[in-house]
Design an enzyme around this catalytic site. Structure first.
Site, PDB file in Angstrom:
ATOM      1  CG  ASP A 289      -1.786   1.160   1.379  1.00  0.00           C
ATOM      2  OD1 ASP A 289      -1.572   2.151   0.655  1.00  0.00           O
ATOM      3  OD2 ASP A 289      -2.701   1.115   2.227  1.00  0.00           O
TER       4      ASP A 289
ATOM      5  CE1 TYR B 194      -1.900  -4.722  12.891  1.00  0.00           C
ATOM      6  CE2 TYR B 194      -2.357  -4.589  15.232  1.00  0.00           C
ATOM      7  CZ  TYR B 194      -2.458  -5.247  14.028  1.00  0.00           C
ATOM      8  OH  TYR B 194      -3.137  -6.429  13.971  1.00  0.00           O
TER       9      TYR B 194
ATOM     10  CE  LYS C  89      -6.646  -3.588   7.552  1.00  0.00           C
ATOM     11  NZ  LYS C  89      -6.517  -2.133   7.674  1.00  0.00           N
TER      12      LYS C  89
HETATM   13  C1  F6R Z   1      -6.327   1.135   6.116  1.00  0.00           C
HETATM   14  C2  F6R Z   1      -7.681   0.890   6.584  1.00  0.00           C
HETATM   15  C3  F6R Z   1      -8.576   1.951   7.069  1.00  0.00           C
HETATM   16  C4  F6R Z   1      -7.932   2.918   8.047  1.00  0.00           C
HETATM   17  C5  F6R Z   1      -8.950   3.999   8.453  1.00  0.00           C
HETATM   18  C6  F6R Z   1      -8.337   5.076   9.325  1.00  0.00           C
HETATM   19  O1  F6R Z   1      -5.921   0.147   5.220  1.00  0.00           O
HETATM   20  O2  F6R Z   1      -8.100  -0.197   6.523  1.00  0.00           O
HETATM   21  O3  F6R Z   1      -9.739   1.381   7.618  1.00  0.00           O
HETATM   22  O4  F6R Z   1      -7.441   2.249   9.176  1.00  0.00           O
HETATM   23  O5  F6R Z   1      -9.460   4.610   7.295  1.00  0.00           O
HETATM   24  O6  F6R Z   1      -7.236   5.612   8.678  1.00  0.00           O
HETATM   25  P1  F6R Z   1      -6.417   6.874   9.207  1.00  0.00           P
HETATM   26  O7  F6R Z   1      -5.956   6.547  10.599  1.00  0.00           O
HETATM   27  O8  F6R Z   1      -5.290   6.955   8.229  1.00  0.00           O
HETATM   28  O9  F6R Z   1      -7.341   8.042   9.160  1.00  0.00           O
HETATM   29 MG    MG Z   2      -4.145   1.524   3.584  1.00  0.00          MG
HETATM   30 MG    MG Z   3      -4.892  -2.425   2.086  1.00  0.00          MG
END
Ligand code: F6R
Ligand code: MG
Ligand code: MG
Length: 384
Positions: A12, A229, A232
């Site tokens: 990613d 973390y 993912k």
């Molecule tokens: C990333 C994902 C999303 C993020 C969520 C919060 O692959 O699965 O669900 O965890 O959108 O993202 P942030 O913390 O970047 O705002």
């Molecule tokens: Mg992502």
């Molecule tokens: Mg992803």
């Protein structure tokens, strides 16, 4: 016989309007790097695609697994794509490239890797699975069904070439140990392990007759690698089909059941794994639900012929509908388990802060006192 290595490497490196889909310019940047590598003869063929926010490089070559040249090439492709992501101001640009420099092997640096070196059969059907918003253990149940469940795979019962069964290599991602277990003899032991998909991951499957490889899954757990973390470990898998391996239809069949996997919204929720065609490989609803695509290729002298977009088929409509029903049902649990993951598995948590803030407001109770006494002691000496 021609020896070919299939390498599927994903990362990613940034996405559009949140974490839901890659931008086409990043795919173009990665493709350009691979076009040059193909011209130079470093790789034989490639296909660049995406699922959700993950950029996927499917490559064939003759350099074997763990080749520094191939991993270096993937690193270069991701780095160039990340540069474009930064220019475009994409979200989380460069997120999976955890190191500033490449040092010979891409494993541990962020991207996920599934590779297998095969002796090509005269006709070599290969299916590449790529999933977003989930973890490598999401493949445990499908791979068990494909290679060990006679109710899924008719060939286990009626094809003499598969009737002896398969060997599962199971990785303990916490301890970094692996074990080979044989099916059907040891299926209860296999299930005792892989029913905990956050820890025990089916890494490879071999045909028992000749120990020839049938499947491999990426298993880099970013959270364990980086010590915290950072995103993912959305997984990929390569599965060989037909002539002594499960038929394509047997390989796809488990995905007609959208089983629950970990990794939805903020890497902290369970959701159904929805099989989709490429045109629906984007994670919108509550950043999901977790999705999986399957691309089918014939591999001929290292050439990737295809792909066939295997889940882009009304035969999987019902699985998608069921996944939507399950998604509605789970969403109604809001912040409650088992929709939300257990505290030890969540990518995001406020629990330590909340506990710290409330530490002086917690008062001891009689129940708390008794809970400290071991159960056996309580039985011997009732504390009344
Ligand atoms: C990333 C994902 C999303 C993020 C969520 C919060 O692959 O699965 O669900 O965890 O959108 O993202 P942030 O913390 O970047 O705002
Ligand atoms: Mg992502
Ligand atoms: Mg992803």
């Amino acid at each position: 016989m021609v020896k070919t290595t299939i390498s599927v490497i994903k990362a990613d490196i940034g996405s559009l309007a949140g974490h839901h889909i890659t931008h086409p310019d990043t795919l173009a940047a990665a493709s350009k790097v691979l076009v040059d590598a193909k011209k130079e003869g470093l790789i034989k063929d490639f296909y660049v695609t995406h699922v959700g926010d993950d950029l996927q490089l499917i490559m064939t070559h003759d350099k074997g697994e763990d080749s520094p040249e191939i991993h270096g090439l993937a690193w270069k492709a991701f780095s160039e794509a990340a540069e474009v992501a930064k220019e475009l101001g994409l979200y989380a640009a460069g997120q999976d490239l955890l190191s500033d420099a490449f040092s010979g092997n891409i494993k541990g640096l962020g991207p996920g890797v599934a590779e297998m070196e095969i002796e090509e059969r005269p006709a070599e059907p290969v299916i590449i699975f790529m999933a977003d918003k989930t973890e490598p253990g999401a493949f445990n149940m499908p791979l068990f069904k494909i290679f060990a469940d006679p109710f899924n795979t008719a060939g286990l019962v009626i094809d003499p070439r598969m009737h002896n069964g398969f060997i599962f290599q199971v990785l303990d991602v916490f301890e970094g140990k692996e074990v080979e277990l044989r099916a059907p003899e040891e299926i209860y032991d296999i299930l005792a392990l892989i029913g905990t998909p956050g820890r025990y991951v089916v890494k490879r499957v071999f045909r028992k007759n000749d120990h020839v490889i049938g499947a491999v899954v990426s298993s880099e757990r970013l959270n364990l690698i980086a010590g915290k973390y950072v995103g993912k470990d959305d997984p990929v898998a390569i599965v060989r089909a037909q002539s002594g391996f499960p038929a394509t239809g047997e390989v796809l069949e488990p995905f007609a059941f959208p089983h629950l996997v970990a990794g939805w919204m903020r890497g902290s929720h369970h959701g159904p794994l929805m099989p989709v065609g490429l045109r629906h490989a984007k994670c919108t609803r509550f950043d999901g639900p977790p999705r999986i695509i399957a691309l089918g290729f014939q591999v001929k002298n290292g050439r990737l012929v295809g792909p066939a977009d295997l889940f882009d088929d009304p035969a999987f409509d019902e699985a998608r509908r069921t996944a939507n029903v399950i998604a509605d049902y789970l969403r109604r649990h809001g912040p409650f388990m088992p929709h939300r993951l257990g505290p030890e598995e969540m990518e995001y948590t406020t629990l330590p802060d909340v506990l710290e803030k409330l530490k002086d407001r917690f008062v001891k109770t009689d129940i708390g006192y008794k809970a400290k006494i071991r159960h056996s002691e309580m039985l011997e000496e009732p504390n009344e």
